[in-house]
Design a protein around this motif. Structure first.
Motif, PDB file in Angstrom:
ATOM      1  N   VAL A  58      24.234 -87.550 -20.452  1.00 44.31           N
ATOM      2  CA  VAL A  58      24.897 -88.576 -19.645  1.00 44.31           C
ATOM      3  C   VAL A  58      23.865 -89.642 -19.326  1.00 44.31           C
ATOM      4  CG1 VAL A  58      26.156 -89.072 -17.516  1.00 44.31           C
ATOM      5  CG2 VAL A  58      26.492 -86.878 -18.708  1.00 44.31           C
ATOM      6  N   THR A  59      24.112 -90.878 -19.773  1.00 42.81           N
ATOM      7  CA  THR A  59      23.146 -91.960 -19.644  1.00 42.81           C
ATOM      8  C   THR A  59      22.761 -92.185 -18.178  1.00 42.81           C
ATOM      9  OG1 THR A  59      24.106 -93.025 -21.587  1.00 42.81           O
ATOM     10  CG2 THR A  59      22.691 -94.393 -20.175  1.00 42.81           C
ATOM     11  N   ASP A 119      18.817 -89.091 -26.658  1.00 43.30           N
ATOM     12  CA  ASP A 119      19.983 -89.866 -26.246  1.00 43.30           C
ATOM     13  C   ASP A 119      21.167 -89.619 -27.175  1.00 43.30           C
ATOM     14  OD1 ASP A 119      19.075 -91.054 -28.510  1.00 43.30           O
ATOM     15  OD2 ASP A 119      18.835 -93.067 -27.653  1.00 43.30           O
ATOM     16  N   SER A 120      21.097 -88.534 -27.949  1.00 44.62           N
ATOM     17  CA  SER A 120      22.178 -88.202 -28.875  1.00 44.62           C
ATOM     18  C   SER A 120      22.668 -86.778 -28.656  1.00 44.62           C
ATOM     19  CB  SER A 120      21.708 -88.373 -30.325  1.00 44.62           C
ATOM     20  OG  SER A 120      20.607 -87.507 -30.594  1.00 44.62           O
ATOM     21  N   THR A 121      23.820 -86.512 -29.193  1.00 41.74           N
ATOM     22  CA  THR A 121      24.438 -85.193 -29.045  1.00 41.74           C
ATOM     23  C   THR A 121      23.707 -84.153 -29.904  1.00 41.74           C
ATOM     24  OG1 THR A 121      26.598 -86.172 -28.627  1.00 41.74           O
ATOM     25  CG2 THR A 121      26.579 -83.873 -29.349  1.00 41.74           C
ATOM     26  N   GLU A 140      22.069 -85.163 -16.344  1.00 41.91           N
ATOM     27  CA  GLU A 140      23.255 -84.366 -16.616  1.00 41.91           C
ATOM     28  C   GLU A 140      23.580 -84.373 -18.114  1.00 41.91           C
ATOM     29  OE1 GLU A 140      25.569 -85.184 -12.399  1.00 41.91           O
ATOM     30  OE2 GLU A 140      26.105 -86.327 -14.186  1.00 41.91           O
ATOM     31  N   TRP A 141      24.245 -83.322 -18.529  1.00 45.10           N
ATOM     32  CA  TRP A 141      24.712 -83.191 -19.908  1.00 45.10           C
ATOM     33  C   TRP A 141      26.158 -82.714 -19.873  1.00 45.10           C
ATOM     34  CZ3 TRP A 141      21.573 -83.515 -24.499  1.00 45.10           C
ATOM     35  CH2 TRP A 141      20.203 -83.779 -24.252  1.00 45.10           C
TER      36      TRP A 141
END
Length: 433
Positions: free
Chosen positions: A206-207, A180-182, A211-212
């Motif tokens: 993307v929560t 959930d992190s970059t 997708e990212w």
């Protein structure tokens, strides 16, 4: 009179054995000469008269028997540019006949040799110890293939390898589905001057979706620009897409924003940057989304990059020369790049023993040798190339000493015939007293 015939035959024997002795002497003198081919001696009988009832003494003639086809021992050399041919064939070489503006000019005639102790001279040419210049097929800079219609002396340039600006970046990676992190990765990009710039690629999940958001940043740009594209990983019902093209990204090749699917073609995104040297277009190849050849999203929390590469290079200085088994002459640079400048062929003849011998273990074509066939190494009967080695002389010292003993005894025997004939002639003359 038969006594005169016997004496003449013995004298021709002395002459022939003298020639044999000269060949043996020459062979022994060159027993350590690189690429030397020994000369044996053939004796041929000349008949004056011969029938069932009578035979008159004739004479003997010594003819050279060349051994150009007999392989010498191939020995390893400390010289990395030394070359030997295992099998049939010769190197094509040129002979310098002068200079113009400090550069050598060459004889129009073609020369051939097995003496492969080549090294670079002060002008960058590959020259053997006898002063012959190695020739090869020049490589076409556009196609990378040899031009087999030309044979030129091989010259090695030690100039700098010009830099190449980055125009393409390829990325193969797995984005962790459980993260959930970059996550980020970096790649070096080169401008037209060969200066390296660090590009950072960031992926932010993307929560609540598969997708990212991918962004790329280049701190060294003259104008800071934010570039973001959304990558969607699909499933059997919803194929993977690239959507929501934001910022200054151009549309992906074959992919339009938010609607098209990525099928067999790789997703490629093109953008333009400027590092102060003018606009530079770069294509980012993401491969097939959801496939192992591109971006994937599997379970786990680790971000793994299996490949990130680009096609730019910094300037490079000459670091050495290497020769491949196929004859390719390659210049190597300290930036990891290399350039093939020539390919060495092998020249074969129908009758190589009939070649004209020259100084320095060189040969020239003759009508009896047949035409010179310039061929690829290891094809059409041509031998293979052995790099870092030289072919020794094919003279065997023990054999030559054996032939020397035989020639000496034969010469002595012929002198006895001359002496005996002289005494018998003297006895014949004394009969009249």
């Amino acid at each position: 009179m038969s006594l005169f015939g016997a004496m003449n035959a013995a004298i021709s024997g002395l002459s022939s054995q003298s020639k044999s002795l000269a060949n043996i002497s020459n062979n022994l003198a060159n027993s350590q000469t690189v690429g030397y081919k020994r000369i044996d001696t053939n004796f041929m009988d000349l008949v004056t008269q011969s029938s069932r009832t009578a035979n008159a003494a004739g004479s003997v003639v010594a003819r050279p028997d060349y051994t150009n086809t007999i392989q010498g021992t191939i020995t390893q050399s400390d010289n990395t540019l030394a070359l030997a041919i295992s099998g049939q064939g010769f190197f094509s070489v040129a002979s310098q006949n002068g200079t113009v503006n400090g550069q050598p000019t060459f004889d129009d005639r073609q020369f051939y040799t097995r003496a492969g102790d080549f090294s670079l001279n002060s002008d960058g040419y590959m020259v053997n110890s006898q002063g012959y210049f190695l020739q090869g097929w020049p490589i076409d800079a556009t196609t990378g293939e040899p031009n087999r219609t030309q044979l030129n002396p091989i010259r090695v340039s030690q100039q700098v390898f010009n830099p190449v600006a980055t125009s393409s970046v390829e990325l193969t990676a797995n984005l962790p589905a459980g993260s959930d992190s970059t996550v980020t990765t970096q790649v070096q990009i080169y401008d037209s001057l060969g200066t390296a710039h660090t590009a950072t690629l960031s992926f932010t999940p993307v929560t609540g979706s598969s997708e990212w958001d991918m962004s790329i940043s280049l701190p060294d740009e003259t104008t800071a620009t934010t570039r973001t594209v959304r990558v969607q990983f699909g499933n059997a019902a919803t194929p993977a897409t690239t959507s929501g093209l934001l910022g200054s990204f151009a549309s992906a090749v074959g992919v339009t924003p938010s609607t098209s699917t990525v099928t067999g073609d790789p997703a490629t995104l093109t953008f333009t940057t400027d590092f102060g040297e003018g606009a530079q277009s770069i294509t980012l190849n993401l491969g097939e989304i959801g496939q192992s050849t591109g971006l994937t999203q599997y379970s786990g929390t680790e971000f793994s990059v299996s490949n990130i590469s680009q096609n730019g290079v910094p300037p490079g200085s000459y670091s050495g020369l290497s020769i491949g088994d196929n004859g390719d002459v390659t210049i190597n640079y300290d930036n990891g790049q290399s350039r093939v400048i020539s390919r060495i062929p092998v020249v074969t003849f129908s009758n190589p023993d009939a070649l004209q011998r020259l100084d320095g273990q060189a040969f020239m074509r003759t009508p009896e040798s047949g035409e010179a066939r310039v061929t690829q190494i290891g094809s059409d009967g041509a031998g293979k190339l052995v790099v870092g080695s030289v072919e020794a002389s094919n003279v065997d010292i023990a054999t030559e000493f054996s032939k020397l003993i035989v020639a000496q005894r034969a010469y002595t025997a012929n002198t006895k015939v001359v002496t005996a004939s002289d005494e018998m002639l003297q006895d014949t003359i004394n009969m009249s007293r």
